[in-house]
Enzyme design. Structure first.
Site, PDB file in Angstrom:
ATOM      1  CG  ASP A 187      40.817 -44.228  14.998  1.00 49.02           C
ATOM      2  OD1 ASP A 187      41.427 -44.947  15.802  1.00 49.02           O
ATOM      3  OD2 ASP A 187      39.612 -44.359  14.728  1.00 49.02           O
ATOM      4  CG  ASP A 189      39.513 -50.278  15.689  1.00 49.00           C
ATOM      5  OD1 ASP A 189      40.484 -50.614  14.983  1.00 49.00           O
ATOM      6  OD2 ASP A 189      39.224 -50.844  16.759  1.00 49.00           O
ATOM      7  CG  ASP A 343      35.736 -43.252  14.388  1.00 45.10           C
ATOM      8  OD1 ASP A 343      34.731 -43.883  14.796  1.00 45.10           O
ATOM      9  OD2 ASP A 343      36.900 -43.620  14.649  1.00 45.10           O
TER      10      ASP A 343
END
Length: 406
Positions: A187, A189, A343
């Site tokens: 991922d 961000d 996350d």
């Protein structure tokens, strides 16, 4: 001599310990060589300048075991070392069925947490065969080789203990496939970078607070990602396209991100990113970091202005898992040999589809569902889960620097 051949053979466990210095290993085996013994096993550990060297050898012929003991003790004394020699039969007992590697990350790693890990391994029938330190900074990383318990049983037992013990714990099956995981997909961000890209855009549009609230709800799994994406992007309508360059300059890589990617590439891994953010940023990251794959949503720009819409295929929770499979197929890597890192709730399908899913400083719902969680702010600690040591990373860095100078 095979294990079956040594099972009933009289053997001697020769152990020396003391201050480490060059020549000790050669000296011990030179001493043993005079007695025509065979070497069954060797183990050597150096901790804070003190060496423990163990040699399991066959008992010498012609009743010379007593003479060997006297000679070895005399040699050790001359080297200002201590020696211990234990008689027995055969090699180590066979390891139990089921072999796993338990990687523990502590910041710090306390005696209390180590005791808790060891007791929980024992509670599910596991035996600790070996312990090895992978790194001493920026976190202490230790690997336990465990046999006698299934990987799933260990993972279940230790996952519940991780938070209580104040450490991060990863459990994977031992074997060649562990180092054969050849594709890592992250991922972006709050994983590869410290920021939420849409919030950087929102800051220029004066709506950062509203966007941040929606982002938090989406990443926590409280809102549908695609709906939240459209709602947030709509707030950016009218922004001048020149803001893209400003946002690119504001992006901050997560500590350890460059080291992680650089080391993975040296090891022959392919590395990619999938993001619910925007290609206007991920394409730049792909070029800067030498990534093999990158896919994200695309902000629509018409007449030099953001329209408040996105174009093309939406990268949402299901889309990230789909892209992981696509990247793996393009890379020629089985899905079982992939690693995914993320996350947020929209990363869950990707984390569960990968051979190893790592929740990085993740929301609670993600930590509970992923294979393992890392809760320290250094992205390169993921390397330890792959069995890469800090010494190996630093040695490779030095080698590259020397090559450049040459």
């Amino acid at each position: 001599m095979s294990a079956s051949q040594t099972s009933d053979v009289p053997t001697l466990l020769v152990k020396i310990f003391g201050r480490d210095r060059p020549g000790l290993t050669a000296g011990l085996f030179d001493t043993l060589a005079a007695y025509s013994v065979d070497v069954v096993d060797i183990e050597q550990v150096v901790t804070r300048g003190r060496i423990t060297l163990c040699a399991l050898v066959t008992e010498p012929p012609h009743g010379l075991a007593g003479d060997l003991r006297v000679t070895v003790h005399g040699w050790a004394q001359s080297m200002k070392m201590q020696a211990e020699i234990i008689s027995g039969h055969g090699d180590n007992r066979p390891r139990g069925v089921g072999r796993s590697l338990v990687t523990v990350l502590g910041h710090p790693l306390t005696a209390e947490s180590t005791a808790g890990i060891a007791s929980r391994i024992t509670a599910v029938g596991g035996n600790i065969d070996r312990i090895f330190r992978l790194a001493k900074y920026p976190v202490t990383a230790v690997e336990f080789a465990v046999s006698g318990a299934s990987t799933e049983a260990l993972r279940t037992e230790l996952a519940t203990a991780s938070a209580a013990l104040g450490v991060d714990i990863a459990v994977v099956s031992a074997g060649l496939h562990r180092r054969a995981q050849r594709l890592v997909v992250m991922d972006v961000d709050s994983t590869l970078i410290q920021d939420e890209v849409i919030e950087l855009f929102a800051a220029h549009a004066g709506c950062e607070e509203q966007v941040a609230e929606v982002t938090a709800a989406a990443m926590g799994g409280e809102l549908d990602f695609e709906q939240s994406l459209h709602a947030r992007v709509a707030l950016l309508a009218g922004l001048d396209a020149s803001v893209v360059e400003k946002v690119r300059s504001e992006v901050r890589l997560t500590p350890g991100a460059r080291t992680l990617i650089r080391t993975l590439k040296r090891l022959g891994y392919q590395v990619g990113v999938v993001s619910g953010g925007f290609t206007q940023v991920t394409d730049d990251l792909k070029e800067r970091l030498g990534l093999d794959f990158a896919q994200a949503n695309t902000l629509e720009i018409v007449d030099g202005k953001l329209t408040g819409r996105v174009t093309g295929e939406i990268v949402d929770r299901a889309g990230k898992a789909r892209l992981l499979r696509r990247f793996a197929a393009e890379a020629g890597v089985p899905l079982s040999q992939t690693v995914a890192i993320g996350d947020g709730a929209n990363d869950l399908d990707m984390l569960n589809a990968a051979g190893l899913g790592v929740a990085f400083n993740a929301k609670p719902v993600v930590r509970e569902a992923a294979h393992t969680a890392v809760n320290v702010p250094f992205l390169d600690t993921v390397l330890y889960l792959l069995g890469v040591t800090r010494d190996e990373v630093e040695a490779a860095d030095i080698h590259d620097e020397d090559s450049v100078q040459v």
